[in-house]
Scaffold this active site. Structure first.
Site, PDB file in Angstrom:
ATOM      1  N   GLY A   2      26.421  -3.703  20.146  1.00  0.00           N
ATOM      2  CA  GLY A   2      27.340  -2.696  20.619  1.00  0.00           C
ATOM      3  C   GLY A   2      26.902  -1.989  21.875  1.00  0.00           C
ATOM      4  O   GLY A   2      25.902  -2.332  22.500  1.00  0.00           O
ATOM      5  N   ASP A  43      18.017   7.203   5.273  1.00  0.00           N
ATOM      6  CA  ASP A  43      17.242   6.833   6.464  1.00  0.00           C
ATOM      7  C   ASP A  43      16.829   8.076   7.239  1.00  0.00           C
ATOM      8  O   ASP A  43      16.906   8.110   8.465  1.00  0.00           O
ATOM      9  CB  ASP A  43      18.066   5.895   7.364  1.00  0.00           C
ATOM     10  CG  ASP A  43      17.184   5.116   8.347  1.00  0.00           C
ATOM     11  OD1 ASP A  43      15.965   5.002   8.082  1.00  0.00           O
ATOM     12  OD2 ASP A  43      17.705   4.630   9.369  1.00  0.00           O
ATOM     13  N   GLY A  99      22.255  -5.282  20.887  1.00  0.00           N
ATOM     14  CA  GLY A  99      22.662  -6.547  20.300  1.00  0.00           C
ATOM     15  C   GLY A  99      24.096  -6.581  19.817  1.00  0.00           C
ATOM     16  O   GLY A  99      24.786  -7.573  19.989  1.00  0.00           O
TER      17      GLY A  99
END
Length: 524
Positions: free
Chosen positions: A222, A337, A220
């Protein structure tokens, strides 16, 4: 290769013959909107003038209305940001066929009825040639649309003859098809040449000192490219980011976040943290950063493909993750993350099962209470299955939030199951807040080393104070767990047996890599 992110790669044959380079799609989208607007306005002006002077026939009105409707819809699609550039190009091909049908079929009835013969469809030929040159599409798809557009001419001739005379001369459709089919050939050759030149231009693009060689994936915002340093001939992965806001402008906040990811990662020296070589802005405004080209499989895919891992191998891998996190935590950085998809097991030089920690895109200074505008203060960031209770509740996170996530990763590696399973993300988050997890051995269905299981369960404590005090402390617990060691020979045997079957299909958070290549080929 890393998802959008770097290179847990297997090359991209999917991008082969059919794809049009992204920059050409973006430019074609703009030209397609302009072309649609020009055709629509020309039709309105021309038809109005013909009606004013009394030349136009009432039978022509539906044709003019149809052309204006098709071009208006196409112009609107070109301006609608929710549609991708490739989808707009597909709509352009449909609009090309529709316009040729409107221009060829109704006038065939009018000319045969009023003059007893067919007129040469000049505007059909113009559209067949013009659309592929201004709004490029994959050559084969463009060829199919051009042939369909050309066939509207004989179709109109046959339909008109059958409707008005009840029969037709077979030679007439052939004759009226000659010029449109000749235009199809010119359009196809022109599109092929344009595609080849644009592909060569894209391959020759440079980012700083790096030459882009092969696009490994795109998504979306890159793309990820295999690249090479101009002087050192060093292979690398280049991640290009083009975040676009709703109004079509570059989203500077997103660019700042990606820049922070590059800076934070580049400052870390642990061999188990993905290495960033360079970053900057390209001439067209995209942000890019250059990383080492890695070959392997992330822990999500590794367990999905091969099931729960042996305890010794789990300890071997987790201690490497702890090495990366220990340095980040000492610098006051919290990853936020940690999950199996961000931990890459690879063949790294002479080492096998070498772990690289990826994606520091959500990294944040644990000692900083300020909101710098790059993350939302009250937003939940990360992956729900691996979020700590304090991350879900909105409390202050420190290094122990990463250790909770790493405990969830260890649970997944040992059992083949996430810590908590539920139908929705909200239910999973609620369990992280309130539910005491059962030991991983319960889900595995067989006993695990007690000290190792105890270390994992300590990481999963709801209270951060009850977890290991640091990544180094967790590494010591793992080292003292008494698990049979996973040796370099064990790792080499596993990779020699299974390495070529490691297929990496990264997630789609930024740019998506959907390609396959054996590790040996990817490394070459």
């Amino acid at each position: 290769m890393a998802q959008s992110r770097h290179v847990r790669v297997r090359a991209s044959s999917s991008d082969a013959a059919g794809d049009v380079p992204p920059f050409l799609l973006r430019e074609g989208r703009a030209r397609l909107g302009t072309l649609a607007a020009a055709i629509g306005l020309l039709t309105i002006v021309t038809s109005s003038g013909l009606y004013v002077v009394g030349v136009a026939s009432p039978h022509d009105l539906p044709t003019y209305i149809g052309i204006v409707c098709v071009t208006s819809l196409l112009f609107g699609a070109s301006r609608w940001n929710a549609l991708s550039d490739a989808r707009v190009m597909d709509l352009g091909l449909l609009a090309q066929v529709a316009l040729c049908g409107l221009i060829s079929i109704p006038p065939a009835f009018t000319s045969l009825q009023s003059e007893g013969r067919f007129h040469e469809p000049v505007w059909t030929c113009v559209i067949i040639v013009l659309f592929p040159l201004l709004a490029p599409s994959p050559p084969r798809r463009m060829l199919a649309a051009s042939v369909a557009s050309a066939l509207t001419v004989p179709l109109g001739a046959v339909m008109a003859a059958l409707e008005i005379r009840g029969d037709y001369n077979p030679i007439v459709p052939v004759l009226v098809s000659l010029n449109p089919m000749l235009c199809v050939i010119f359009a196809y050759l022109g599109a092929r040449m344009l595609y080849r030149l644009s592909a060569e231009a894209e391959r020759g693009r440079r980012m700083g000192s790096y030459e882009l060689l092969e696009r490994l994936g795109m998504g979306g915002m890159g793309e990820v490219w295999r690249a090479r340093h101009g002087l050192l001939s060093r292979p690398a992965a280049v991640k290009l980011i083009r975040p676009v806001a709703a109004d079509g402008s570059v989203h500077e906040t997103s660019l700042a976040r990606f820049e922070r990811e590059a800076q934070a990662t580049a400052a870390l020296r642990s061999p188990h943290t993905v290495e960033v070589y360079d970053f900057g802005r390209s001439d067209d405004g995209a942000f890019y950063y250059v990383m080492e080209l890695l070959v392997g499989a992330d822990l999500q895919q590794l367990v999905e493909a091969h099931g729960a891992l042996p305890p010794g191998r789990v300890v071997f891998m987790l201690r490497q993750v702890c090495h990366s996190l220990a340095e980040a935590h000492r610098r006051g950085l919290v990853h936020r993350d940690i999950k199996p998809a961000n931990l890459l097991a690879c063949r790294y030089g002479d080492d096998d099962d070498f772990i690289k920690v990826l994606d520091f895109g959500l990294v944040r200074e644990s000692r900083s209470a300020r909101n710098d505008g790059l993350t939302q203060e009250n937003a939940i960031v990360g992956t729900p299955a691996y979020l700590s209770p304090e991350a879900i509740s909105g409390a202050t996170q420190d290094a122990r939030a990463d250790l909770y996530a790493l405990g969830c990763v260890a649970y997944w590696m040992l059992s083949g199951h996430p810590v908590f399973e539920a139908e929705g993300l909200v239910q999973v988050a609620a369990k992280h807040l309130e539910t005491i997890p059962e030991p991983p051995s319960a889900k595995l269905g067989e006993p695990l080393p007690e000290a190792l299981e105890a270390a994992v369960m300590q990481c999963l404590e709801k209270d951060p104070a009850k977890r290991p005090a640091s990544a180094e402390a967790l590494s010591h617990l793992l080292d003292a767990s008494g698990v049979h060691a996973w040796s370099a020979d064990d790792a080499r045997r596993w990779w020699n047996e299974h390495g070529d079957a490691c297929v990496v299909a990264p997630s789609d958070e930024h740019a998506t890599v959907k390609a396959k290549r054996t590790p040996a080929a990817a490394a070459s």
